[in-house]
Design an enzyme around this catalytic site. Structure first.
Site, PDB file in Angstrom:
ATOM      1  N   ARG A  67      -8.921  36.146  13.180  1.00  0.00           N
ATOM      2  CA  ARG A  67      -8.896  34.969  12.317  1.00  0.00           C
ATOM      3  C   ARG A  67      -8.910  33.711  13.167  1.00  0.00           C
ATOM      4  O   ARG A  67      -8.297  33.659  14.231  1.00  0.00           O
ATOM      5  CB  ARG A  67      -7.631  34.948  11.456  1.00  0.00           C
ATOM      6  CG  ARG A  67      -7.721  35.742  10.176  1.00  0.00           C
ATOM      7  CD  ARG A  67      -6.470  35.589   9.348  1.00  0.00           C
ATOM      8  NE  ARG A  67      -5.300  36.095  10.043  1.00  0.00           N
ATOM      9  CZ  ARG A  67      -4.376  35.329  10.613  1.00  0.00           C
ATOM     10  NH1 ARG A  67      -4.467  34.002  10.544  1.00  0.00           N
ATOM     11  NH2 ARG A  67      -3.361  35.873  11.231  1.00  0.00           N
ATOM     12  N   TYR A 195     -15.477  38.640  10.447  1.00  0.00           N
ATOM     13  CA  TYR A 195     -14.327  39.439  10.848  1.00  0.00           C
ATOM     14  C   TYR A 195     -13.124  39.286   9.922  1.00  0.00           C
ATOM     15  O   TYR A 195     -12.717  38.171   9.576  1.00  0.00           O
ATOM     16  CB  TYR A 195     -13.880  39.061  12.271  1.00  0.00           C
ATOM     17  CG  TYR A 195     -13.033  40.145  12.881  1.00  0.00           C
ATOM     18  CD1 TYR A 195     -13.634  41.231  13.513  1.00  0.00           C
ATOM     19  CD2 TYR A 195     -11.657  40.139  12.761  1.00  0.00           C
ATOM     20  CE1 TYR A 195     -12.872  42.264  14.027  1.00  0.00           C
ATOM     21  CE2 TYR A 195     -10.884  41.164  13.271  1.00  0.00           C
ATOM     22  CZ  TYR A 195     -11.501  42.230  13.910  1.00  0.00           C
ATOM     23  OH  TYR A 195     -10.753  43.247  14.406  1.00  0.00           O
ATOM     24  N   LYS A 204      -6.651  37.450   2.818  1.00  0.00           N
ATOM     25  CA  LYS A 204      -5.847  36.255   3.103  1.00  0.00           C
ATOM     26  C   LYS A 204      -6.294  35.063   2.249  1.00  0.00           C
ATOM     27  O   LYS A 204      -5.470  34.276   1.805  1.00  0.00           O
ATOM     28  CB  LYS A 204      -5.951  35.897   4.581  1.00  0.00           C
ATOM     29  CG  LYS A 204      -5.635  37.041   5.531  1.00  0.00           C
ATOM     30  CD  LYS A 204      -4.229  37.541   5.402  1.00  0.00           C
ATOM     31  CE  LYS A 204      -3.931  38.605   6.460  1.00  0.00           C
ATOM     32  NZ  LYS A 204      -2.576  39.111   6.365  1.00  0.00           N
ATOM     33  N   HIS A 224       3.231  37.298   2.132  1.00  0.00           N
ATOM     34  CA  HIS A 224       2.687  38.097   3.234  1.00  0.00           C
ATOM     35  C   HIS A 224       3.703  39.195   3.570  1.00  0.00           C
ATOM     36  O   HIS A 224       4.375  39.142   4.594  1.00  0.00           O
ATOM     37  CB  HIS A 224       2.461  37.160   4.422  1.00  0.00           C
ATOM     38  CG  HIS A 224       1.690  37.761   5.554  1.00  0.00           C
ATOM     39  ND1 HIS A 224       1.810  37.331   6.851  1.00  0.00           N
ATOM     40  CD2 HIS A 224       0.780  38.761   5.576  1.00  0.00           C
ATOM     41  CE1 HIS A 224       1.007  38.038   7.630  1.00  0.00           C
ATOM     42  NE2 HIS A 224       0.373  38.919   6.890  1.00  0.00           N
ATOM     43  N   SER A 246       1.378  38.458  11.419  1.00  0.00           N
ATOM     44  CA  SER A 246       0.314  39.415  11.683  1.00  0.00           C
ATOM     45  C   SER A 246       0.563  40.145  13.008  1.00  0.00           C
ATOM     46  O   SER A 246       0.970  39.522  13.998  1.00  0.00           O
ATOM     47  CB  SER A 246      -1.033  38.697  11.765  1.00  0.00           C
ATOM     48  OG  SER A 246      -1.286  38.023  10.565  1.00  0.00           O
ATOM     49  N   CYS A 248       2.817  42.341  13.893  1.00  0.00           N
ATOM     50  CA  CYS A 248       4.213  42.552  14.306  1.00  0.00           C
ATOM     51  C   CYS A 248       4.761  43.860  13.741  1.00  0.00           C
ATOM     52  O   CYS A 248       5.981  44.061  13.695  1.00  0.00           O
ATOM     53  CB  CYS A 248       5.091  41.394  13.861  1.00  0.00           C
ATOM     54  SG  CYS A 248       4.849  39.888  14.817  1.00  0.00           S
ATOM     55  N   ASP A 273       0.752  44.741   3.564  1.00  0.00           N
ATOM     56  CA  ASP A 273       0.439  43.382   4.022  1.00  0.00           C
ATOM     57  C   ASP A 273       0.757  42.281   3.012  1.00  0.00           C
ATOM     58  O   ASP A 273       1.160  41.202   3.407  1.00  0.00           O
ATOM     59  CB  ASP A 273      -1.049  43.302   4.400  1.00  0.00           C
ATOM     60  CG  ASP A 273      -1.395  42.078   5.236  1.00  0.00           C
ATOM     61  OD1 ASP A 273      -0.599  41.703   6.105  1.00  0.00           O
ATOM     62  OD2 ASP A 273      -2.475  41.496   5.006  1.00  0.00           O
ATOM     63  N   ARG A 364      -9.284  47.144  14.757  1.00  0.00           N
ATOM     64  CA  ARG A 364      -8.654  47.526  13.496  1.00  0.00           C
ATOM     65  C   ARG A 364      -9.231  48.812  12.920  1.00  0.00           C
ATOM     66  O   ARG A 364     -10.369  49.180  13.202  1.00  0.00           O
ATOM     67  CB  ARG A 364      -8.909  46.413  12.461  1.00  0.00           C
ATOM     68  CG  ARG A 364      -8.379  45.039  12.850  1.00  0.00           C
ATOM     69  CD  ARG A 364      -6.991  44.837  12.373  1.00  0.00           C
ATOM     70  NE  ARG A 364      -6.390  43.588  12.829  1.00  0.00           N
ATOM     71  CZ  ARG A 364      -5.345  43.017  12.235  1.00  0.00           C
ATOM     72  NH1 ARG A 364      -4.809  43.578  11.161  1.00  0.00           N
ATOM     73  NH2 ARG A 364      -4.819  41.913  12.709  1.00  0.00           N
TER      74      ARG A 364
HETATM   75  O1  SAT Z   1      -7.762  39.450  10.034  1.00  0.00           O
HETATM   76  S1  SAT Z   1      -6.660  39.511   9.058  1.00  0.00           S
HETATM   77  O2  SAT Z   1      -6.254  38.174   8.655  1.00  0.00           O
HETATM   78  O3  SAT Z   1      -7.072  40.248   7.882  1.00  0.00           O
HETATM   79  C1  SAT Z   1      -5.353  40.350   9.736  1.00  0.00           C
HETATM   80  C2  SAT Z   1      -4.126  39.564   9.911  1.00  0.00           C
HETATM   81  O4  SAT Z   1      -4.120  38.537  10.583  1.00  0.00           O
HETATM   82  O5  SAT Z   1      -3.085  39.977   9.375  1.00  0.00           O
HETATM   83 MN    MN Z   2      -1.326  40.218   7.494  1.00  0.00          MN
END
Ligand code: SAT
Ligand code: MN
Length: 586
Positions: A67, A195, A204, A224, A246, A248, A273, A364
């Site tokens: 991101r 991505y 998000k 979140h 994110s 963690c 998530d 991922r």
């Molecule tokens: O790339 S994402 O935003 O979906 C993953 C994350 O940052 O939690």
């Molecule tokens: Mn996340």
């Protein structure tokens, strides 16, 4: 007469000029067709179909691997409605700036119309989005991550009640990359990235940034947070929702194999998530998982850290930016030893031991939730599951104890609002830098965070039984930089302590920041951990926390007058508890 959706698709096609428009129905046949196309144009690389049936590898452009918060904008008419923690543009200016990047962007490409439901198909709390994208990879990923296709169109009918999201890969040049949110008109524009959260717009962009705005308007919460159920020996399940930044460990915690399974404690996964939470007819806070899949960080995942996902991700899974072995199996650091000979790195080059990792640190897996052995049988309950505890946490090498409990709802909101964590590879930028990340929503709150704290404060009194609020830190280190706590499946011991607190069984020690476990109240049998280590894990150092309190004050100063008075009150109360305890220990 065309429907609102058809009109928007036509209008978007006039702008982006695709050579073809495909309406996705979400069927298996369609997915097979997309897969075949992606295999033939190189978007997908076939993995070993014997050991990983229907699994594929995708390599994103090396400049597009996480991101990008610096080009993510909240576009509201008033700057203060986006607040000091968001990038902001006036909606009209943002459109004028970015429209040219969409103009003709899909020439020679296919535009996929991707209708999707966020949430279980039959839940009153679910919502519909439609993403227009020129990426087949995005369309295929959305099929895993949401209820995509005909099911969404059927629910939508001729209604205009959907969140439109226009997405184009553009030319993937980072200087022409923009992720724009228009919460006042519930619209998303994303260009220049293929991505993750930049491109899978249901995640998000919709389920957090736009939904958080809707949630405040409508009196619910979009957070979140993972959602898990902790089963006790009697078979009773208590649901908890946990917010961590994110990368963690949310997915690992949500899918944990409990170290206390023999004693009858098990963990069930509802989500990993995002949680959408409403006040239920029973007065409880009811949570649904808007997503249908897990987009989890691959490196570090193995049969010890997350056996459930290792099992789940052996079929129907898309891997992005992982390495690939000579046997065409996905590989990443922390899987098992060093990469086998003949491994190809995430960029497609043969890997040789050296500085760079074989898999990208933010690589991922995209896996259907339904494939997880830990999936709760209630994960699609239309009313959601009742939440009894909130858990906030982050990576803090020094400061925060393993776990502490807040005094009440208002104090709990303060604990969430003052979260901080060391940054990870999930977003571009420096890794390991400590930053304030309230409720793990810093990159995802679609409005002024001061108003967001106010919304949290207002939610508590609406609930018959507001969730208890805890804070955890799995990442505390000793003087030599070694982790003090084993983490992963052992984290269930901390969850059990929370459950025991909720049920009035566990003892706690009061500290200026909240209640930490009385050492005897943690179930530690079967774990070799010294008394010193335990003391170190639970220690609350008043001098360190006084410094922290100063840093908190500086962060809050950003919000000026807009910060709710209750938050200032809590900060003052913390400062005075700290100074009293400093005097007491002198
Ligand atoms: O790339 S994402 O935003 O979906 C993953 C994350 O940052 O939690
Ligand atoms: Mn996340």
């Amino acid at each position: 007469m065309s429907t609102p959706l058809e009109s928007w698709v036509e209008e978007s096609a006039r702008l982006t000029k695709p050579s073809k428009i495909v309406w996705c129905d979400g069927s298996e046949a369609e997915n097979d067709r997309l897969t075949a196309e992606m295999l033939s144009d190189g978007t997908f690389i076939e993995l070993n179909q014997k050991t990983y049936p229907n699994c594929h590898l995708h390599r994103s452009n090396p400049n597009d691997v996480a991101r990008t918060e610096s080009v993510t904008f909240i576009c509201t008419r008033q700057r203060d409605d986006a607040g000091p923690t968001n990038n902001w543009m006036v909606p009209a200016d943002a459109k004028e700036k970015v429209r040219p990047l969409f103009d003709g962007a899909m020439k020679g490409r296919t535009m996929y119309v991707v209708p999707y439901i966020m949430g279980p198909a039959n839940s009153p709390y679910s919502k519909i989005g439609v993403e227009l994208t020129d990426s087949a990879y995005v369309a295929a990923s959305m099929r895993i991550m949401s209820r995509m296709g005909k099911i969404a169109l059927d629910r939508l009918g001729r209604s205009d009640d959907f969140v439109p999201g226009l997405h184009s890969l553009g030319d993937l040049n980072p200087s022409r990359r923009f992720i724009l949110h228009f919460p006042e008109e519930k619209l998303i524009w994303s260009v220049g990235s293929g991505y993750g959260g930049n491109a899978l717009l249901g995640k998000k962009c919709f389920a957090l940034r736009i939904a958080s705005w809707m949630a405040r308007e409508q009196g619910w919460m979009a957070e979140h947070m993972l959602i898990l159920g902790l089963e006790d020996p009697s078979g009773k399940v208590t649901y908890m929702a946990a917010a961590f930044p994110s990368a963690c460990g949310k997915t690992n915690l949500a899918m944990m194999v409990s170290a206390l399974e023999k004693q009858g404690y098990r963990v069930w996964t509802v989500g990993d998530d995002i949680a959408w939470m409403h006040v239920g007819s029973d007065g409880m806070l009811r949570a649904i998982n808007p997503e249908a899949g897990f987009f989890g960080v691959a490196p570090g995942t193995n049969a010890k850290t997350n056996p459930n996902v290792i099992e789940a991700a052996h079929k129907n899974t898309i891997f992005t930016n992982t390495a690939m072995t000579a046997a065409h199996e996905p590989w990443w650091e922390g899987m098992d030893g060093a990469p086998p000979a003949g491994t190809i790195d995430w960029k497609g080059n043969s890997w040789t031991p050296g500085n760079s990792t074989a898999a990208h640190p933010n690589s991922r897996y995209t896996v259907p939730a339904s494939q997880s052995p830990s999936l709760s049988s209630h994960w699609e309950d239309p009313e959601g599951v009742p939440i009894s505890a909130f858990i906030f946490g982050g990576r803090r090498a020094r400061l925060a104890p393993l776990v502490y409990e807040s005094h009440n709802w208002q104090h709990g909101v303060f604990v969430g609002a003052t979260m901080a964590s060391e940054t990870t590879a999930a977003a571009t930028g420096a890794v390991g830098v400590s930053r304030r990340d309230p409720m793990a929503m810093l990159p995802f709150c679609g409005y002024n965070m001061a108003d967001y704290f106010g919304h949290w404060l207002a939610m508590g009194p609406k609930l018959k039984n507001p969730p208890r609020v805890f804070h955890v830190n799995w990442f505390r280190k000793d003087a030599d930089g070694k982790f003090l706590w084993p983490g992963y499946g052992e984290n269930v011991r901390v969850l059990k302590w929370m459950l025991d607190r909720i049920e009035g069984r566990a003892a706690a020690t009061e500290t200026p920041i909240g209640n930490v476990p009385a050492p005897s109240s943690l179930t530690l049998d079967g774990l070799s951990i010294s008394r010193d280590t335990l003391n170190e894990l639970l220690k609350v150092d008043s001098a360190d926390w006084s410094e922290e309190e100063q840093a908190i004050g500086q962060f809050f100063d950003k919000f000026g007058e807009r910060l709710p008075p209750a938050i200032c009150q809590e900060q003052k109360a913390l400062a005075s508890r700290l100074s009293r305890s400093a005097v007491a220990t002198e």
